[in-house]
Design a protein around this motif. Structure first.
Motif, PDB file in Angstrom:
ATOM      1  N   PRO A   7      34.081  60.158  55.123  1.00 45.41           N
ATOM      2  CA  PRO A   7      35.425  59.849  55.592  1.00 45.41           C
ATOM      3  C   PRO A   7      36.433  60.914  55.179  1.00 45.41           C
ATOM      4  O   PRO A   7      36.635  61.179  53.992  1.00 45.41           O
ATOM      5  CB  PRO A   7      35.752  58.517  54.898  1.00 45.41           C
ATOM      6  CG  PRO A   7      34.854  58.479  53.713  1.00 45.41           C
ATOM      7  CD  PRO A   7      33.619  59.221  54.090  1.00 45.41           C
ATOM      8  N   VAL A   8      37.011  61.604  56.137  1.00 43.71           N
ATOM      9  CA  VAL A   8      38.073  62.568  55.900  1.00 43.71           C
ATOM     10  C   VAL A   8      39.197  62.217  56.856  1.00 43.71           C
ATOM     11  O   VAL A   8      39.044  62.313  58.071  1.00 43.71           O
ATOM     12  CB  VAL A   8      37.598  64.027  56.135  1.00 43.71           C
ATOM     13  CG1 VAL A   8      38.734  64.987  55.872  1.00 43.71           C
ATOM     14  CG2 VAL A   8      36.411  64.355  55.243  1.00 43.71           C
ATOM     15  N   ALA A   9      40.306  61.782  56.314  1.00 44.34           N
ATOM     16  CA  ALA A   9      41.392  61.279  57.154  1.00 44.34           C
ATOM     17  C   ALA A   9      42.044  62.396  57.950  1.00 44.34           C
ATOM     18  O   ALA A   9      42.125  63.538  57.513  1.00 44.34           O
ATOM     19  CB  ALA A   9      42.436  60.601  56.276  1.00 44.34           C
ATOM     20  N   THR A  10      42.509  62.043  59.146  1.00 44.35           N
ATOM     21  CA  THR A  10      43.278  62.966  59.957  1.00 44.35           C
ATOM     22  C   THR A  10      44.707  62.966  59.444  1.00 44.35           C
ATOM     23  O   THR A  10      45.257  61.931  59.114  1.00 44.35           O
ATOM     24  CB  THR A  10      43.260  62.528  61.433  1.00 44.35           C
ATOM     25  OG1 THR A  10      41.903  62.452  61.860  1.00 44.35           O
ATOM     26  CG2 THR A  10      43.999  63.511  62.300  1.00 44.35           C
ATOM     27  N   SER A  11      45.308  64.140  59.345  1.00 42.68           N
ATOM     28  CA  SER A  11      46.701  64.223  58.920  1.00 42.68           C
ATOM     29  C   SER A  11      47.313  65.461  59.547  1.00 42.68           C
ATOM     30  O   SER A  11      46.599  66.318  60.062  1.00 42.68           O
ATOM     31  CB  SER A  11      46.803  64.280  57.395  1.00 42.68           C
ATOM     32  OG  SER A  11      46.365  65.525  56.919  1.00 42.68           O
ATOM     33  N   PRO A  12      48.640  65.576  59.502  1.00 43.53           N
ATOM     34  CA  PRO A  12      49.274  66.752  60.120  1.00 43.53           C
ATOM     35  C   PRO A  12      48.812  68.059  59.486  1.00 43.53           C
ATOM     36  O   PRO A  12      48.433  68.093  58.305  1.00 43.53           O
ATOM     37  CB  PRO A  12      50.761  66.508  59.851  1.00 43.53           C
ATOM     38  CG  PRO A  12      50.892  65.049  59.591  1.00 43.53           C
ATOM     39  CD  PRO A  12      49.607  64.638  58.951  1.00 43.53           C
ATOM     40  N   ILE A  13      48.822  69.097  60.285  1.00 39.02           N
ATOM     41  CA  ILE A  13      48.523  70.446  59.807  1.00 39.02           C
ATOM     42  C   ILE A  13      49.772  71.285  60.056  1.00 39.02           C
ATOM     43  O   ILE A  13      50.222  71.403  61.200  1.00 39.02           O
ATOM     44  CB  ILE A  13      47.312  71.026  60.550  1.00 39.02           C
ATOM     45  CG1 ILE A  13      46.042  70.256  60.157  1.00 39.02           C
ATOM     46  CG2 ILE A  13      47.150  72.517  60.268  1.00 39.02           C
ATOM     47  CD1 ILE A  13      44.832  70.620  60.971  1.00 39.02           C
ATOM     48  N   HIS A  14      50.333  71.828  58.997  1.00 37.84           N
ATOM     49  CA  HIS A  14      51.558  72.623  59.169  1.00 37.84           C
ATOM     50  C   HIS A  14      51.826  73.429  57.912  1.00 37.84           C
ATOM     51  O   HIS A  14      51.884  72.876  56.814  1.00 37.84           O
ATOM     52  CB  HIS A  14      52.760  71.722  59.448  1.00 37.84           C
ATOM     53  CG  HIS A  14      53.920  72.469  60.046  1.00 37.84           C
ATOM     54  ND1 HIS A  14      54.823  73.183  59.286  1.00 37.84           N
ATOM     55  CD2 HIS A  14      54.313  72.625  61.336  1.00 37.84           C
ATOM     56  CE1 HIS A  14      55.723  73.737  60.092  1.00 37.84           C
ATOM     57  NE2 HIS A  14      55.438  73.416  61.330  1.00 37.84           N
ATOM     58  N   ASP A 115      29.642  66.900  58.377  1.00 36.57           N
ATOM     59  CA  ASP A 115      30.147  65.901  59.327  1.00 36.57           C
ATOM     60  C   ASP A 115      29.786  66.248  60.768  1.00 36.57           C
ATOM     61  O   ASP A 115      29.285  65.412  61.511  1.00 36.57           O
ATOM     62  CB  ASP A 115      31.672  65.774  59.208  1.00 36.57           C
ATOM     63  CG  ASP A 115      32.108  64.988  57.980  1.00 36.57           C
ATOM     64  OD1 ASP A 115      31.247  64.395  57.308  1.00 36.57           O
ATOM     65  OD2 ASP A 115      33.322  64.974  57.697  1.00 36.57           O
ATOM     66  N   ILE A 116      30.068  67.492  61.178  1.00 38.89           N
ATOM     67  CA  ILE A 116      29.823  67.833  62.588  1.00 38.89           C
ATOM     68  C   ILE A 116      28.332  67.914  62.888  1.00 38.89           C
ATOM     69  O   ILE A 116      27.917  67.755  64.048  1.00 38.89           O
ATOM     70  CB  ILE A 116      30.537  69.139  63.011  1.00 38.89           C
ATOM     71  CG1 ILE A 116      29.949  70.355  62.296  1.00 38.89           C
ATOM     72  CG2 ILE A 116      32.039  69.028  62.809  1.00 38.89           C
ATOM     73  CD1 ILE A 116      30.420  71.685  62.875  1.00 38.89           C
ATOM     74  N   HIS A 212      35.391  69.361  64.545  1.00 39.86           N
ATOM     75  CA  HIS A 212      35.655  68.282  63.593  1.00 39.86           C
ATOM     76  C   HIS A 212      36.894  67.496  63.996  1.00 39.86           C
ATOM     77  O   HIS A 212      37.890  68.060  64.440  1.00 39.86           O
ATOM     78  CB  HIS A 212      35.832  68.838  62.169  1.00 39.86           C
ATOM     79  CG  HIS A 212      35.613  67.783  61.119  1.00 39.86           C
ATOM     80  ND1 HIS A 212      36.550  66.817  60.837  1.00 39.86           N
ATOM     81  CD2 HIS A 212      34.549  67.536  60.309  1.00 39.86           C
ATOM     82  CE1 HIS A 212      36.084  66.017  59.891  1.00 39.86           C
ATOM     83  NE2 HIS A 212      34.861  66.433  59.554  1.00 39.86           N
ATOM     84  N   ARG A 213      36.830  66.183  63.799  1.00 36.07           N
ATOM     85  CA  ARG A 213      37.935  65.315  64.222  1.00 36.07           C
ATOM     86  C   ARG A 213      39.233  65.591  63.461  1.00 36.07           C
ATOM     87  O   ARG A 213      40.319  65.287  63.960  1.00 36.07           O
ATOM     88  CB  ARG A 213      37.545  63.843  64.029  1.00 36.07           C
ATOM     89  CG  ARG A 213      37.331  63.444  62.585  1.00 36.07           C
ATOM     90  CD  ARG A 213      36.675  62.069  62.486  1.00 36.07           C
ATOM     91  NE  ARG A 213      36.482  61.676  61.094  1.00 36.07           N
ATOM     92  CZ  ARG A 213      35.531  62.143  60.310  1.00 36.07           C
ATOM     93  NH1 ARG A 213      34.674  63.035  60.795  1.00 36.07           N
ATOM     94  NH2 ARG A 213      35.416  61.748  59.055  1.00 36.07           N
ATOM     95  N   VAL A 214      39.151  66.172  62.256  1.00 38.80           N
ATOM     96  CA  VAL A 214      40.363  66.525  61.514  1.00 38.80           C
ATOM     97  C   VAL A 214      41.253  67.439  62.348  1.00 38.80           C
ATOM     98  O   VAL A 214      42.483  67.369  62.281  1.00 38.80           O
ATOM     99  CB  VAL A 214      39.986  67.208  60.181  1.00 38.80           C
ATOM    100  CG1 VAL A 214      41.187  67.910  59.561  1.00 38.80           C
ATOM    101  CG2 VAL A 214      39.442  66.176  59.203  1.00 38.80           C
ATOM    102  N   PHE A 215      40.643  68.291  63.157  1.00 33.76           N
ATOM    103  CA  PHE A 215      41.396  69.271  63.939  1.00 33.76           C
ATOM    104  C   PHE A 215      41.502  68.881  65.414  1.00 33.76           C
ATOM    105  O   PHE A 215      41.912  69.704  66.243  1.00 33.76           O
ATOM    106  CB  PHE A 215      40.739  70.650  63.806  1.00 33.76           C
ATOM    107  CG  PHE A 215      40.496  71.057  62.383  1.00 33.76           C
ATOM    108  CD1 PHE A 215      41.550  71.367  61.547  1.00 33.76           C
ATOM    109  CD2 PHE A 215      39.203  71.094  61.870  1.00 33.76           C
ATOM    110  CE1 PHE A 215      41.331  71.717  60.224  1.00 33.76           C
ATOM    111  CE2 PHE A 215      38.973  71.444  60.553  1.00 33.76           C
ATOM    112  CZ  PHE A 215      40.035  71.762  59.722  1.00 33.76           C
ATOM    113  N   ALA A 216      41.154  67.636  65.733  1.00 31.60           N
ATOM    114  CA  ALA A 216      41.099  67.202  67.134  1.00 31.60           C
ATOM    115  C   ALA A 216      42.429  67.395  67.852  1.00 31.60           C
ATOM    116  O   ALA A 216      42.465  67.765  69.033  1.00 31.60           O
ATOM    117  CB  ALA A 216      40.666  65.735  67.214  1.00 31.60           C
TER     118      ALA A 216
END
Length: 485
Positions: A7-14, A115-116, A212-216
């Protein structure tokens, strides 16, 4: 056999600065491949020396991870520091260890790769691509498909099987996650490595960022550097030249202000690549200003982040011999008399404004550039200060720059991580009013409640570095920030 994803949560990238409070980053803890670097191949694999892997993990990198967690994800370590001493072989910093910290803020890229690899299509394509690059047999390709994703990820990175059989070269430089890419505001620039030893590294990175879904939510904001469209028609003698090659590594790119990008032209990054990045970020309206900094093509420097990094809004650390005020150190350097050409003559700085690319502004020296960034991009009102490698004393400036005195990671404005072996640079920080403290002592203060990441200011944190420094990369190199305030 397929396992469930970590489990790696999706969050903003900035990321819009080098000094905003760090909230999320990618790292890669030393893997078993580093322990397989042999002297005869070390330089081909871009390592200057062989390292003691257990010591690097247990006595050095372990502190780096604990510091990052205390600042970014403190619930993972607070009150547990004494219980998290790693064993001689593996520690809590390795994704396959039962005690792995499993943070979604301090993320090991090996976790994302595993994960991928749970996706059979991606798994099949990636194994085939890597076996093609490494020229393995078809039977090896079939054999790799039998491993579970967590073990396959380790094999693809380390180049070796669980029984220690080496299939192909390790990727010792994968600990330097800064080089694989860089976040520019809400876009992601992927690298294009100069050396063949990093080809597999770049391919793994491509697959991770695009799958990877983190960067979806950011797939349409991933920037890849195009090659010269006619490069395959050019003679080898021409394709080796900067004007036709597109090679770039993340250590030569700094998102220095909300609308300002720095790109270095160095041993690893070509002018052609810098021009292509500038064209793309202007077209996509990601930034308004791009400054290209040409440094000498010397192994000593390699990337611009080995020459300077930012400490706080109005403070920078840099190498005096490439700076304006390094003149006194140069005069004391006996080599200056035998090779009178000033190294700063090899430094050239051109600043390009969107819409006025045909009229670049030439900036005379690094101090002028960095002063302008502090004042005009970051709004600093205090006097701009410079801390020089080795306290600008001969021969310590060059000695300590070689062991990454100028390669610091800012955890927040004014709080940076560097190496403990750079004594003169540490002295310069003290003279500039900074608290200089070892990582172990600081973690102890945190555990005792005597200090906290929220209250700490103006601090130079020293990591143990006997083995890490052999790899020729500092804390800045060992981080790929995904989110900063």
């Amino acid at each position: 056999m397929v396992t469930q994803e970590t489990p790696v949560a999706t969050s903003p990238i900035h990321v819009s600065s080098e000094i905003g409070t760090l909230r999320r980053l990618l790292i890669h803890s030393p893997d078993r491949g580093l322990g397989k670097v042999v002297p005869s191949k070390a330089q081909d694999w871009l390592f200057e020396d062989i390292v003691n892997l257990d010591m690097m993990r247990r006595d050095e990198y372990d502190y780096y991870v604990k510091l990052l967690l205390y600042f970014l994800d403190p619930d993972k370590v607070r009150g547990r520091i004494a219980d998290l001493a790693p064993g001689t072989d593996r520690g809590f910093f390795k994704p396959d260890d039962p005690n792995y910290f499993a943070s979604d803020k301090v993320v090991d890229i090996q976790v994302l790769l595993a994960d991928i690899l749970t996706d059979e299509v991606i798994r099949t394509k990636l194994i085939a691509a890597i076996c093609g690059i490494e020229r393995t047999s078809f039977k090896t390709q079939q054999k790799l498909a039998d491993y579970v994703p967590t073990e396959l990820a380790k094999i693809l990175i380390s180049g070796s099987l669980p029984d220690k059989t080496m299939l192909f070269a390790p990727l010792p430089n994968f600990i330097f996650t800064r080089d694989i890419g860089i976040v520019i505001n809400d876009h992601i620039l992927l690298n294009k490595p100069a050396k063949q030893a990093r080809t597999r590294e770049a391919l793994l990175t491509q697959y991770i960022f695009f799958n990877h879904r983190v960067f979806a939510d950011y797939r349409d904001k991933i920037i890849e550097i195009p090659d010269n469209e006619h490069a395959f028609l050019l003679p080898d003698s021409d394709t080796a030249r900067d004007l036709s090659r597109a090679t770039l590594e993340g250590g030569d790119v700094m998102m220095i202000g909300p609308r300002h990008l720095l790109i270095g032209c160095s041993e690893r990054t070509t002018l052609y690549a810098a021009q292509q990045v500038m064209r793309l970020v202007f077209e996509k309206n990601v930034v308004d200003t791009v400054t290209i900094i040409k440094i000498p093509k010397k192994r000593d420097y390699m990337h611009i982040d080995t020459v300077f990094t930012q400490v706080k809004r109005n403070v920078w650390v840099l190498l005096g011999t490439l700076a304006r005020t390094g003149d006194e150190a140069k005069k004391r350097d006996v080599m200056h008399f035998f090779a009178p050409k000033d190294l700063s003559e090899d430094l050239k700085i051109l600043q390009f404004i969107k819409g006025l690319e045909h009229k670049p502004i030439e900036i005379e020296n690094l101090e002028d550039l960095l002063t302008d960034i502090s004042r005009n991009d970051l709004g600093a009102t205090d006097p701009i200060r410079f801390i020089y490698s080795g306290n600008n004393e001969f021969p310590f400036g060059a000695r300590e720059q070689w062991t990454d005195s100028c390669n610091l990671l800012a955890l927040k404005d004014g709080v940076v991580v560097g190496y403990d072996r750079n004594d003169k640079t540490a002295q310069a920080f003290r003279e500039a009013g900074f608290d200089v403290v070892s990582a172990a002592a600081l973690l102890d203060r945190f555990e005792r409640g005597e200090s906290s990441p929220e209250t700490i200011e103006n601090t130079f944190i020293m990591l143990p570095s006997a083995e890490l420094s052999r790899a020729r990369g500092g804390s800045h190199c060992m981080s790929l920030p995904l989110l900063r305030d």
